[in-house]
Design a protein around this motif. Structure first.
Motif, PDB file in Angstrom:
ATOM      1  N   VAL A   1      61.011   2.954 100.196  1.00 12.42           N
ATOM      2  CA  VAL A   1      60.828   1.911  98.863  1.00 12.42           C
ATOM      3  C   VAL A   1      59.555   2.949  97.938  1.00 12.42           C
ATOM      4  O   VAL A   1      59.839   3.146  96.735  1.00 12.42           O
ATOM      5  N   THR A   2      58.586   3.242  98.594  1.00  7.75           N
ATOM      6  CA  THR A   2      57.263   3.766  97.836  1.00  7.75           C
ATOM      7  C   THR A   2      57.932   5.234  97.318  1.00  7.75           C
ATOM      8  O   THR A   2      57.517   5.444  96.108  1.00  7.75           O
ATOM      9  N   VAL A   3      58.499   5.958  97.907  1.00  6.69           N
ATOM     10  CA  VAL A   3      58.939   7.214  97.446  1.00  6.69           C
ATOM     11  C   VAL A   3      59.987   7.119  96.429  1.00  6.69           C
ATOM     12  O   VAL A   3      59.902   7.700  95.432  1.00  6.69           O
ATOM     13  N   GLY A   4      60.965   5.920  96.431  1.00  9.81           N
ATOM     14  CA  GLY A   4      61.817   5.886  95.423  1.00  9.81           C
ATOM     15  C   GLY A   4      61.345   5.222  94.168  1.00  9.81           C
ATOM     16  O   GLY A   4      61.587   5.692  93.210  1.00  9.81           O
ATOM     17  N   ILE A   5      60.171   4.168  94.339  1.00 10.22           N
ATOM     18  CA  ILE A   5      59.793   3.763  93.126  1.00 10.22           C
ATOM     19  C   ILE A   5      58.593   4.557  92.440  1.00 10.22           C
ATOM     20  O   ILE A   5      58.616   4.973  91.133  1.00 10.22           O
ATOM     21  N   PHE A   6      57.958   5.432  93.223  1.00 12.94           N
ATOM     22  CA  PHE A   6      57.115   6.797  92.933  1.00 12.94           C
ATOM     23  C   PHE A   6      57.997   7.593  91.893  1.00 12.94           C
ATOM     24  O   PHE A   6      57.647   7.951  90.984  1.00 12.94           O
ATOM     25  N   ALA A   7      59.000   8.017  92.782  1.00 13.23           N
ATOM     26  CA  ALA A   7      59.986   9.085  91.944  1.00 13.23           C
ATOM     27  C   ALA A   7      60.581   8.159  90.381  1.00 13.23           C
ATOM     28  O   ALA A   7      60.323   9.055  89.369  1.00 13.23           O
ATOM     29  N   ILE A   8      61.024   7.135  90.510  1.00 16.35           N
ATOM     30  CA  ILE A   8      61.301   6.557  89.189  1.00 16.35           C
ATOM     31  C   ILE A   8      60.310   6.233  88.174  1.00 16.35           C
ATOM     32  O   ILE A   8      60.434   6.836  87.023  1.00 16.35           O
ATOM     33  N   ILE A   9      59.249   5.714  88.404  1.00 15.49           N
ATOM     34  CA  ILE A   9      57.983   5.335  87.622  1.00 15.49           C
ATOM     35  C   ILE A   9      57.449   6.788  87.146  1.00 15.49           C
ATOM     36  O   ILE A   9      56.925   6.679  86.019  1.00 15.49           O
TER      37      ILE A   9
ATOM     38  N   ILE B   1      67.787  10.101  89.425  1.00 18.25           N
ATOM     39  CA  ILE B   1      67.308  11.049  90.686  1.00 18.25           C
ATOM     40  C   ILE B   1      66.561   9.891  91.470  1.00 18.25           C
ATOM     41  O   ILE B   1      66.667   9.861  92.739  1.00 18.25           O
ATOM     42  N   GLY B   2      65.655   9.098  90.669  1.00 12.47           N
ATOM     43  CA  GLY B   2      64.741   8.170  91.501  1.00 12.47           C
ATOM     44  C   GLY B   2      65.957   7.056  92.060  1.00 12.47           C
ATOM     45  O   GLY B   2      65.505   6.632  93.261  1.00 12.47           O
ATOM     46  N   SER B   3      67.179   6.711  91.515  1.00 14.70           N
ATOM     47  CA  SER B   3      68.102   5.957  92.026  1.00 14.70           C
ATOM     48  C   SER B   3      68.418   6.442  93.607  1.00 14.70           C
ATOM     49  O   SER B   3      68.797   5.533  94.474  1.00 14.70           O
ATOM     50  N   PHE B   4      68.582   7.551  93.954  1.00 16.90           N
ATOM     51  CA  PHE B   4      68.988   8.246  95.097  1.00 16.90           C
ATOM     52  C   PHE B   4      68.018   7.960  96.033  1.00 16.90           C
ATOM     53  O   PHE B   4      68.267   7.527  97.496  1.00 16.90           O
ATOM     54  N   ALA B   5      66.737   7.983  95.681  1.00 15.23           N
ATOM     55  CA  ALA B   5      65.374   7.719  96.562  1.00 15.23           C
ATOM     56  C   ALA B   5      65.492   6.348  96.773  1.00 15.23           C
ATOM     57  O   ALA B   5      65.082   6.038  98.105  1.00 15.23           O
TER      58      ALA B   5
ATOM     59  N   VAL C   1      58.731   9.705  87.005  1.00 15.87           N
ATOM     60  CA  VAL C   1      59.480  10.352  85.675  1.00 15.87           C
ATOM     61  C   VAL C   1      59.535   9.653  84.393  1.00 15.87           C
ATOM     62  O   VAL C   1      59.212  10.076  83.442  1.00 15.87           O
ATOM     63  N   PHE C   2      59.542   8.341  84.427  1.00 17.93           N
ATOM     64  CA  PHE C   2      59.437   7.493  83.299  1.00 17.93           C
ATOM     65  C   PHE C   2      58.099   7.567  82.611  1.00 17.93           C
ATOM     66  O   PHE C   2      58.067   7.639  81.267  1.00 17.93           O
ATOM     67  N   THR C   3      57.230   7.808  83.579  1.00 21.96           N
ATOM     68  CA  THR C   3      55.708   7.856  82.955  1.00 21.96           C
ATOM     69  C   THR C   3      55.432   9.117  82.306  1.00 21.96           C
ATOM     70  O   THR C   3      54.952   9.225  81.321  1.00 21.96           O
ATOM     71  N   VAL C   4      55.917  10.042  82.836  1.00 16.93           N
ATOM     72  CA  VAL C   4      56.046  11.600  82.242  1.00 16.93           C
ATOM     73  C   VAL C   4      56.644  11.430  80.845  1.00 16.93           C
ATOM     74  O   VAL C   4      56.246  12.078  79.790  1.00 16.93           O
ATOM     75  N   VAL C   5      57.886  10.950  80.933  1.00 13.50           N
ATOM     76  CA  VAL C   5      58.885  11.049  79.704  1.00 13.50           C
ATOM     77  C   VAL C   5      58.186  10.350  78.613  1.00 13.50           C
ATOM     78  O   VAL C   5      58.018  10.817  77.585  1.00 13.50           O
ATOM     79  N   ASP C   6      57.351   8.984  78.898  1.00 14.81           N
ATOM     80  CA  ASP C   6      56.898   8.185  78.132  1.00 14.81           C
ATOM     81  C   ASP C   6      55.776   8.925  77.479  1.00 14.81           C
ATOM     82  O   ASP C   6      55.522   9.056  76.464  1.00 14.81           O
TER      83      ASP C   6
END
Length: 419
Positions: free
Chosen positions: A32-40, A302-306, A42-47
């Protein structure tokens, strides 16, 4: 009161179960940590990238409509070859618009740019400087952050005086040993006196250095140096900028007024197409938003797969937990525990486990944002934090609902006999 007691007891059961199998808990959290880290992440870098790009485009102004030859954003199947013969805005058109514009505008200016100029002051020189010729109201159209000295006077712009407002890098390179105010330099053979120095902006993520390498001079002086285009022929082309009012939503009233005036000034017949483009900063902003929406979706996938892997890990742990505690479930039921209590107990454990993993992933992203970066400063928004925690709760519910239902539906007699 009953709901609060149920929640506290479920929290206690969940905490005891997690502590009793610490290694298994940590391994489950990793997914879960890796998955949330990947999603957030990516969104943080994009924002952050979108914010930095928007900030680097502040020089185009806010609530401004620009009259130009070319549109800033081309539509699909845009016949660009038809626009080569369009005339560029001229000083005559600027003067007519200045006289005829009504209360929908707060200011109008004409300006032109030329990149790649060499400025000299004694033995010092600056290459690749941008010369920008502007009329007096240019500061109403675009930000001119004069930190030392002053802005032009109407007499200086109307009289095409040899005065200039220079960027911080130009001031540092031309006059390294003292103040630039009152000093003289040459540009294209014409002598200028520095009356103002702009605040240092630094380079943005796009590599744009803002006003640091700009030299702003009166439009008349600029016209003396460069051959200004008076139609569709050669020469440097000018742009007319009109500042709108805050109480004009979407600047629609101003746009209609400018369009009507320009068509009248250029003598266009009703059936003829516009021979000019009305550009707004929102065009670029909308194009950027569309691009980053695609990047955000790609990052989410990408984050959803994690997260999928982490969710299966949590579900597997919950099945094991139900198996290990079958005897305890039977005892609880024999003592009067309801099915919804057992269901809530295991479901709460799954959600609690996912929240811990999600919080750990968000914390990792936050720690990364604390690392000093000049190229792309990162920031973690409250929206992304909320998104991460919400996704964690949803994954916890989805991963724990089936094990929780199986636990709640166990027969107490059979469950007590389980080993």
């Amino acid at each position: 009161m009953k709901a609060l007691r149920l929640t506290l007891e479920s929290f206690r059961f969940a905490w005891q179960a997690l502590k009793s199998n610490l290694l298994r808990t940590i391994l489950s959290l990793l997914g879960v940590t890796v998955g949330i880290f990947a999603i957030i992440a990516v969104f943080t870098v994009v924002d952050s990238l979108e914010k930095n790009i928007r900030d680097s485009m502040n020089f185009v102004g806010d609530k401004v409509i620009y009259v130009d030859k070319w549109p800033w954003v081309f539509e699909s199947n845009f016949p660009w070859w038809k626009f080569f013969n369009r005339p560029v805005p001229t000083v005559r058109e600027y003067r007519q618009l200045q006289k005829q514009l009504g209360p929908n505008s707060q200011g109008i200016a004409i300006f032109a740019n030329n990149q790649g100029n060499t400025l000299k002051a004694g033995s010092n020189s600056v290459s690749d400087a941008m010369l920008q010729g502007v009329s007096y109201d240019f500061r109403k159209i675009s930000d001119v952050p004069v930190v030392t000295g002053r802005y032009f006077t109407p007499q200086e712009t109307d009289g095409a005086r040899g005065v200039a407002i220079i960027g911080a890098d130009i001031a540092k390179n031309l006059f390294p040993n003292g103040s630039a105010l009152g000093q003289q330099f040459k540009a294209r053979g014409m002598r200028f006196v520095v009356i103002g120095v702009m605040e240092k902006a630094g380079k943005s993520v796009l590599g744009i250095s803002g006003n640091d390498n700009n030299c702003i001079i009166p439009f008349g002086a600029f016209s003396k140096i460069f051959a200004m285009s008076q139609g569709s022929g050669g020469g440097v082309g000018a742009t007319i900028g009109i500042k709108g009012r805050a109480d004009d939503p979407g600047l629609l009233d101003l746009e209609y007024e400018i369009k009507g005036l320009m068509r009248n000034i250029r003598g266009l017949k009703p059936r003829e197409d516009d021979s000019f483009a009305l550009n707004r900063p929102e065009m670029l902003a909308n194009a950027i938003s569309g691009l980053f929406s695609i990047l955000g979706v790609a990052g989410g996938v990408i984050g959803s797969f994690a997260m999928l892997v982490g969710g299966f890990g949590i579900a597997n742990i919950m099945f094991v937990s139900v198996k290990e505690r079958t005897n305890i479930i039977g005892i609880q039921k024999s003592l009067g525990a309801k099915n919804y209590f057992i269901l809530f107990q295991f479901l709460f454990e799954a959600v609690f486990l996912c929240l811990l993993g999600g919080a750990a992933g968000i914390l990792l992203v936050y720690l990364i944002t604390l690392v000093p970066q000049d190229a792309l400063p990162l920031f973690l928004s409250a929206g992304n934090i909320t998104l991460g925690l919400t996704v964690s709760v949803v994954i916890g519910v989805l991963a724990g609902i089936i094990p929780a239902v199986l636990a709640a539906n166990l027969d107490p007699v059979i469950a007590i006999r389980a080993k």
